[in-house]
Design a protein around this motif. Sequence first.
Motif, PDB file in Angstrom:
ATOM      1  N   GLU A   1       0.808  -1.223   0.000  1.00 29.22           N
ATOM      2  CA  GLU A   1       0.000   0.000   0.000  1.00 29.22           C
ATOM      3  C   GLU A   1       0.835   1.264   0.000  1.00 29.22           C
ATOM      4  O   GLU A   1       0.490   2.253  -0.662  1.00 29.22           O
ATOM      5  N   GLN A   2       1.958   1.272   0.702  1.00 26.89           N
ATOM      6  CA  GLN A   2       2.754   2.484   0.812  1.00 26.89           C
ATOM      7  C   GLN A   2       3.321   2.961  -0.518  1.00 26.89           C
ATOM      8  O   GLN A   2       3.569   4.147  -0.701  1.00 26.89           O
ATOM      9  N   PHE A   3       3.543   2.035  -1.437  1.00 18.83           N
ATOM     10  CA  PHE A   3       4.208   2.386  -2.682  1.00 18.83           C
ATOM     11  C   PHE A   3       3.284   2.368  -3.894  1.00 18.83           C
ATOM     12  O   PHE A   3       3.705   2.695  -5.006  1.00 18.83           O
TER      13      PHE A   3
ATOM     14  N   LYS B   1      -7.264  -2.725   5.910  1.00 14.50           N
ATOM     15  CA  LYS B   1      -6.108  -2.283   5.130  1.00 14.50           C
ATOM     16  C   LYS B   1      -5.554  -3.482   4.359  1.00 14.50           C
ATOM     17  O   LYS B   1      -5.269  -4.522   4.945  1.00 14.50           O
ATOM     18  N   PRO B   2      -5.449  -3.351   3.025  1.00 13.60           N
ATOM     19  CA  PRO B   2      -4.869  -4.461   2.270  1.00 13.60           C
ATOM     20  C   PRO B   2      -3.486  -4.821   2.794  1.00 13.60           C
ATOM     21  O   PRO B   2      -2.638  -3.945   2.978  1.00 13.60           O
ATOM     22  N   THR B   3      -3.291  -6.100   3.060  1.00 10.67           N
ATOM     23  CA  THR B   3      -1.993  -6.556   3.540  1.00 10.67           C
ATOM     24  C   THR B   3      -0.972  -6.504   2.422  1.00 10.67           C
ATOM     25  O   THR B   3       0.177  -6.117   2.627  1.00 10.67           O
ATOM     26  N   MET B   4      -1.385  -6.900   1.247  1.00  5.28           N
ATOM     27  CA  MET B   4      -0.567  -6.793   0.041  1.00  5.28           C
ATOM     28  C   MET B   4      -1.459  -6.998  -1.172  1.00  5.28           C
ATOM     29  O   MET B   4      -2.619  -7.382  -1.050  1.00  5.28           O
ATOM     30  N   TYR B   5      -0.891  -6.706  -2.340  1.00  5.36           N
ATOM     31  CA  TYR B   5      -1.658  -6.771  -3.591  1.00  5.36           C
ATOM     32  C   TYR B   5      -0.874  -7.547  -4.662  1.00  5.36           C
ATOM     33  O   TYR B   5       0.322  -7.805  -4.527  1.00  5.36           O
ATOM     34  N   TRP B   6      -1.599  -7.803  -5.779  1.00  2.77           N
ATOM     35  CA  TRP B   6      -0.971  -8.139  -7.045  1.00  2.77           C
ATOM     36  C   TRP B   6      -1.234  -6.981  -8.007  1.00  2.77           C
ATOM     37  O   TRP B   6      -2.359  -6.487  -8.085  1.00  2.77           O
ATOM     38  N   SER B   7      -0.201  -6.557  -8.717  1.00  4.98           N
ATOM     39  CA  SER B   7      -0.325  -5.529  -9.746  1.00  4.98           C
ATOM     40  C   SER B   7       0.391  -6.016 -10.998  1.00  4.98           C
ATOM     41  O   SER B   7       1.172  -6.970 -10.957  1.00  4.98           O
TER      42      SER B   7
ATOM     43  N   GLY C   1      -9.285  -0.280  -1.765  1.00  2.00           N
ATOM     44  CA  GLY C   1      -7.933  -0.087  -1.258  1.00  2.00           C
ATOM     45  C   GLY C   1      -6.861  -0.348  -2.292  1.00  2.00           C
ATOM     46  O   GLY C   1      -5.681  -0.082  -2.038  1.00  2.00           O
ATOM     47  N   GLY C   2      -7.242  -0.862  -3.461  1.00  2.98           N
ATOM     48  CA  GLY C   2      -6.280  -1.086  -4.536  1.00  2.98           C
ATOM     49  C   GLY C   2      -6.440  -0.103  -5.678  1.00  2.98           C
ATOM     50  O   GLY C   2      -5.850  -0.292  -6.747  1.00  2.98           O
ATOM     51  N   ALA C   3      -7.226   0.946  -5.460  1.00  8.21           N
ATOM     52  CA  ALA C   3      -7.479   1.939  -6.497  1.00  8.21           C
ATOM     53  C   ALA C   3      -6.730   3.236  -6.201  1.00  8.21           C
ATOM     54  O   ALA C   3      -6.582   3.633  -5.045  1.00  8.21           O
ATOM     55  N   VAL C   4      -6.274   3.884  -7.257  1.00  4.98           N
ATOM     56  CA  VAL C   4      -5.648   5.196  -7.169  1.00  4.98           C
ATOM     57  C   VAL C   4      -6.372   6.096  -8.164  1.00  4.98           C
ATOM     58  O   VAL C   4      -6.444   5.774  -9.353  1.00  4.98           O
ATOM     59  N   ASN C   5      -6.940   7.182  -7.663  1.00  5.89           N
ATOM     60  CA  ASN C   5      -7.726   8.087  -8.518  1.00  5.89           C
ATOM     61  C   ASN C   5      -8.807   7.325  -9.285  1.00  5.89           C
ATOM     62  O   ASN C   5      -8.998   7.523 -10.495  1.00  5.89           O
ATOM     63  N   ASP C   6      -9.478   6.426  -8.564  1.00  7.43           N
ATOM     64  CA  ASP C   6     -10.594   5.633  -9.103  1.00  7.43           C
ATOM     65  C   ASP C   6     -10.175   4.657 -10.196  1.00  7.43           C
ATOM     66  O   ASP C   6     -11.022   4.154 -10.939  1.00  7.43           O
TER      67      ASP C   6
ATOM     68  N   ILE D   1      -5.000  -5.552  -7.136  1.00  4.02           N
ATOM     69  CA  ILE D   1      -6.009  -6.453  -6.587  1.00  4.02           C
ATOM     70  C   ILE D   1      -5.549  -6.887  -5.206  1.00  4.02           C
ATOM     71  O   ILE D   1      -4.521  -7.564  -5.064  1.00  4.02           O
ATOM     72  N   PRO D   2      -6.262  -6.497  -4.145  1.00  8.58           N
ATOM     73  CA  PRO D   2      -5.863  -6.928  -2.807  1.00  8.58           C
ATOM     74  C   PRO D   2      -5.837  -8.453  -2.685  1.00  8.58           C
ATOM     75  O   PRO D   2      -6.758  -9.133  -3.137  1.00  8.58           O
ATOM     76  N   ILE D   3      -4.777  -8.948  -2.111  1.00 10.49           N
ATOM     77  CA  ILE D   3      -4.659 -10.380  -1.836  1.00 10.49           C
ATOM     78  C   ILE D   3      -5.331 -10.709  -0.505  1.00 10.49           C
ATOM     79  O   ILE D   3      -6.032 -11.702  -0.360  1.00 10.49           O
TER      80      ILE D   3
END
Length: 432
Positions: free
Chosen positions: A97-99, A309-315, A131-136, A141-143
Amino acid sequence: MLAPLALGAVAVLGLTGCGTATTAQSTELTDEDVTLTLSWWGADARGQKTSEAIKLFEKAHPNITVEAQNSDWGGYWDRLATTTAAGDMPDVMQFDEQFLASYANRGTLLDLAEFTDILDPSYMDKKILAGGAVNDTQYAIPISGAPSAVLINTALFEQYGVSLPDLTTWTWDDYSETAQALTEASDGAVHGISPVGVDSFTLNVFARQHGEQLFDEDGDIVIPVETVADYWQTELDQIESGAAPSAEQLSESAGVPLDQYDIVTGKTAMQFIPAGVFTAHQSAAPNAKFILADWPTDSDTEEGFQYMKPTMYWSAAATSAHPAEAAALIDFLTTDPEVGTLFGTDRGISVNPDIQEVIKPTLTGADKIAFDYITNAAETVGAAAPITPNGASDINAVISRYNQEVQFKSSTPTEAAEAMIAEIQNSIDAAK
């Protein structure tokens, strides 16, 4: 964790100007041979499980070969910054999330909403998916996801004959007084609590208890100075009363590995943590009897202050030559039941209800405690919080630095709050 986190943040700042278009070249899967790269951070056990998941994906998609890349936390972000600057990002990446905003705002990530026929996250609660969106735009995708919680070592309370209050209704006064009672009962051998916390997640939940938040949807820091000052004054009061260790003791334990945390070594009995790391704490302290509890509240506490809070994602990378296949890999890793069983809770509690049903019967001990707490909490949490904006990726290191000034009384809580907010906002402005 703070040192590698800061390194990653510095690396991200070097990405300015290297953005590329996020529009996919193709949203259709091909029958031709394709090679994808999949990158993640984590220990060897995670690597072994991920390698097995890759084999399952390749069996389901015989024309796709997946090359694995993994490293530790600090090395991961340094390497990602370098490959991004070179236009050679991995096709699919584990993300934090931080990055996320730092990369998304530079156009380096793929808009995953373009692949609804391949990647459909409709199974996910919208409060988590947001929580996986930036500017909509859905760049991740939150894991997994988890609220903040209080980690309590009940063995210490039993050892020193101190009773816990009703954890479903406890107040901040209950929290501090119980901690002080434990310190006194142990003659200072154990302190009741590690203080409020020096991370943005904890600070954000504290702000949400007051009807406020850390960042707004425009990516600016909006938490009031008074709230941050109150956050740190709470900590000072706990140190002064003996509920928490001294500033010198806290300084010695700052930035140490998990197995050296005071809560793990039995020097303190309570601490705020993301609920998703409960199992890691229990594994590091096998003799502790840990439980999770919701935060203490007061009469004016806002409902729905907790959030997942998403713990981590896939991008996926905007530069991927095979964006549709990258989307298919993300879908497989988050929806396939066999992969869900294989991963278990290694990347946190899956936010996919179908995967939750698959893994639930297999969980025991700490995994079951974490699963039950997180899935129950998911029913009552509030709206998603705006994610960490571009320019603020090193926020935890900044909070920690000013927190130490407060602990050693070189700055008052108000002075430190004003300076911290100004520094973070200046970094955000510089990144716009």
